[in-house]
Write a protein that holds these residues in place. Structure first.
Motif, short mmCIF file in Angstrom:
data_model
loop_
_atom_site.label_atom_id
_atom_site.label_comp_id
_atom_site.label_asym_id
_atom_site.label_seq_id
_atom_site.Cartn_x
_atom_site.Cartn_y
_atom_site.Cartn_z
N ALA A 46 0.82 -1.21 0.00
CA ALA A 46 0.00 0.00 0.00
C ALA A 46 0.86 1.26 0.00
O ALA A 46 0.69 2.15 -0.85
CB ALA A 46 -0.93 -0.01 1.21
N SER A 47 1.79 1.35 0.94
CA SER A 47 2.54 2.60 1.12
C SER A 47 3.51 2.88 -0.03
O SER A 47 3.69 4.04 -0.44
CB SER A 47 3.28 2.59 2.45
N LEU A 48 4.13 1.82 -0.58
CA LEU A 48 5.10 2.03 -1.65
C LEU A 48 4.48 2.63 -2.90
O LEU A 48 5.12 3.39 -3.63
CB LEU A 48 5.81 0.71 -2.00
N ARG A 49 3.21 2.27 -3.17
CA ARG A 49 2.56 2.84 -4.35
C ARG A 49 2.59 4.37 -4.28
O ARG A 49 2.93 5.04 -5.25
CB ARG A 49 1.12 2.36 -4.45
N PHE A 50 2.25 4.94 -3.13
CA PHE A 50 2.16 6.39 -3.01
C PHE A 50 3.54 7.03 -2.81
O PHE A 50 3.74 8.18 -3.21
CB PHE A 50 1.20 6.76 -1.88
N ILE A 51 4.47 6.28 -2.24
CA ILE A 51 5.84 6.79 -2.13
C ILE A 51 6.46 6.91 -3.52
O ILE A 51 7.16 7.87 -3.83
CB ILE A 51 6.68 5.87 -1.21
N TRP A 52 6.18 5.93 -4.40
CA TRP A 52 6.63 5.99 -5.80
C TRP A 52 5.94 7.13 -6.55
O TRP A 52 6.54 7.80 -7.39
CB TRP A 52 6.35 4.67 -6.51
N MET A 53 4.65 7.32 -6.29
CA MET A 53 3.87 8.33 -7.00
C MET A 53 4.38 9.74 -6.73
O MET A 53 4.32 10.61 -7.61
CB MET A 53 2.40 8.26 -6.58
N LEU A 54 4.87 9.98 -5.52
CA LEU A 54 5.24 11.34 -5.09
C LEU A 54 6.26 11.99 -6.03
O LEU A 54 5.99 13.09 -6.55
CB LEU A 54 5.74 11.31 -3.65
N PRO A 55 7.44 11.39 -6.28
CA PRO A 55 8.40 12.06 -7.17
C PRO A 55 7.92 12.17 -8.61
O PRO A 55 8.21 13.17 -9.29
CB PRO A 55 9.65 11.19 -7.07
N ILE A 56 7.17 11.16 -9.09
CA ILE A 56 6.68 11.20 -10.47
C ILE A 56 5.74 12.38 -10.67
O ILE A 56 5.90 13.18 -11.61
CB ILE A 56 5.95 9.88 -10.82
N LEU A 57 4.77 12.52 -9.79
CA LEU A 57 3.81 13.61 -9.89
C LEU A 57 4.45 14.96 -9.62
O LEU A 57 4.09 15.97 -10.24
CB LEU A 57 2.65 13.37 -8.91
N PHE A 58 5.40 14.98 -8.68
CA PHE A 58 6.09 16.24 -8.36
C PHE A 58 6.79 16.80 -9.59
O PHE A 58 6.70 18.00 -9.88
CB PHE A 58 7.10 15.99 -7.24
N ILE A 59 7.47 15.93 -10.32
CA ILE A 59 8.17 16.35 -11.54
C ILE A 59 7.18 16.86 -12.59
O ILE A 59 7.40 17.90 -13.23
CB ILE A 59 9.03 15.19 -12.10
N ILE A 60 6.07 16.12 -12.77
CA ILE A 60 5.07 16.52 -13.78
C ILE A 60 4.50 17.90 -13.47
O ILE A 60 4.43 18.77 -14.34
CB ILE A 60 3.93 15.48 -13.84
N VAL A 61 4.08 18.11 -12.23
CA VAL A 61 3.47 19.38 -11.84
C VAL A 61 4.50 20.51 -11.89
O VAL A 61 4.19 21.63 -12.33
CB VAL A 61 2.85 19.28 -10.43
N ALA A 62 5.74 20.23 -11.48
CA ALA A 62 6.79 21.25 -11.51
C ALA A 62 7.10 21.68 -12.95
O ALA A 62 7.25 22.88 -13.24
CB ALA A 62 8.05 20.72 -10.84
N ILE A 63 7.18 20.72 -13.86
CA ILE A 63 7.45 21.03 -15.28
C ILE A 63 6.32 21.88 -15.87
O ILE A 63 6.56 22.78 -16.68
CB ILE A 63 7.62 19.72 -16.09
N ARG A 64 5.10 21.60 -15.45
CA ARG A 64 3.94 22.37 -15.93
C ARG A 64 3.84 23.76 -15.28
O ARG A 64 2.99 24.56 -15.65
CB ARG A 64 2.66 21.58 -15.65
N GLY A 65 4.71 24.02 -14.29
CA GLY A 65 4.74 25.33 -13.66
C GLY A 65 3.60 25.59 -12.69
O GLY A 65 3.25 26.74 -12.42
N ASN A 66 3.02 24.50 -12.14
CA ASN A 66 1.85 24.65 -11.27
C ASN A 66 2.11 24.28 -9.82
O ASN A 66 1.17 24.11 -9.05
CB ASN A 66 0.71 23.77 -11.81
N LEU A 67 3.38 24.14 -9.45
CA LEU A 67 3.70 23.67 -8.11
C LEU A 67 3.40 24.72 -7.04
O LEU A 67 2.81 24.42 -6.00
CB LEU A 67 5.17 23.26 -8.04
N SER A 68 3.79 25.97 -7.29
CA SER A 68 3.62 27.02 -6.27
C SER A 68 2.14 27.27 -5.97
O SER A 68 1.76 27.47 -4.81
CB SER A 68 4.29 28.32 -6.72
N SER A 69 1.30 27.25 -7.00
CA SER A 69 -0.13 27.48 -6.77
C SER A 69 -0.75 26.34 -5.99
O SER A 69 -1.66 26.54 -5.17
CB SER A 69 -0.86 27.67 -8.11
#
Length: 312
Positions: A46-69
């Protein structure tokens, strides 16, 4: 006329995206069952799924320029974000992986379709009294068909397993089936139209992280570190189900979030997970096909989903 055409187009697009999400969500049930059968810790699964998701999604949102909002949005209402993310992601998935230890993946997937009925009742309940809309009789009928199908499958499973095992594989999944639409809909209301599906998924992943850290500690104390195969399989679940499927589903619900009837139909597309999961379990795990009662139950679940979709 143009507005009506746009609404119909949004509904059809949302239902298509919901069906695609069901295909990717199905990988969760099959891979979770593989890990459970091989002795993998459900806490790590259970926990590893979301631990893996965190960096993947972080990179996607950061590249799209939507992290600060996103971070600004979380900071403005951090308690609500922590609460509903823990329910919508934490409680939902922990119970799902626990249930995978006690039943075949197609049965877990079928039981989880109770989320369709839960979502139908949760929508009006979380609205303010003056804005609540009555549940349509058609939607209620189609949901009853789905529920009867689930009951038939449970009866069939009860014939070959003990009552204790059946309850351990069913009750937690039913809890998860309520937690998922509850957390998702509450977060849609809290974030409004200010966040896209990528941001909302990352935000809920970040805010459910305290829950996953605690759960992984229990996994470590009970079973030690996860195996290499469990690391790989949870990464695949994170990518296929946690990122791709969740984003598809959240995008679908965002398209029709003002229309409770259409939203119920989108949530009903998740009944296709049963078919996709059954195919995956037969092909990968060489599992036996469901018996008579189970087959009838699966047909009823899928029929209820199709009727939900056509009613929009």
């Amino acid at each position: 006329m143009l507005f009506q055409f746009t609404l119909k187009k949004n509904k059809k697009t949302a239902i298509l995206l919901g069906t695609l999400a069901a295909l990717f969500f199905a990988t969760t049930f099959v891979l979770n069952r593989i890990m459970a059968v091989s002795g993998g810790s459900w806490q790590w699964t259970a926990s590893l799924r979301f631990i893996w998701m965190l960096p993947i999604l972080f990179i996607i949102v950061a590249i799209r320029g939507n992290l600060s909002s996103l971070l600004k949005e979380i900071k403005s209402n951090v308690v609500q974000w922590l609460l509903w993310s823990t329910i919508g992601f934490g409680l939902f998935y922990a119970t799902l992986t626990f249930g995978a230890s006690y039943g075949p993946s197609w049965l877990v997937a079928s039981t989880f379709e109770f989320t369709i009925i839960a979502g139908m009742f949760i929508g009006p309940l979380i609205e303010k009294r003056g804005h609540r809309k009555a549940i349509s009789k058609a939607s209620l009928l189609f949901s009853i068909i789905i529920f009867i199908g689930i009951v038939l499958m449970q009866i069939a499973e009860a014939q070959s397993t003990s009552l204790n095992t059946m309850l351990l594989g069913t009750i937690p999944v039913l809890v998860g089936a309520i937690a998922y639409p509850l957390g998702n809909r509450k977060m849609m209301k809290i974030s409004g139209n200010r966040l896209d599906a990528f941001q909302r998924t990352l935000g809920m992943t970040i805010c459910s992280m305290p829950f996953w850290i605690v759960l992984s500690l229990f996994g470590y104390l009970e079973n030690g570190l996860p195996t290499d195969s469990q690391l790989l399989q949870t990464f695949l679940v994170a990518l296929c189900s946690g990122v791709i499927a969740t984003l598809l589903f959240f995008t679908a619900t965002d398209l029709v979030h003002h229309d409770h009837k259409a939203l119920a139909a989108v949530e009903a597309t998740q009944a296709m997970e049963v078919i996709f999961t059954l195919i995956g379990e037969v092909l990968i795990l060489h599992a036996a096909l469901p018996n008579g009662y189970s087959s009838i139950g699966i047909v009823m679940v899928v029929m209820g989903m199709i009727l939900h979709s056509r009613s929009t």
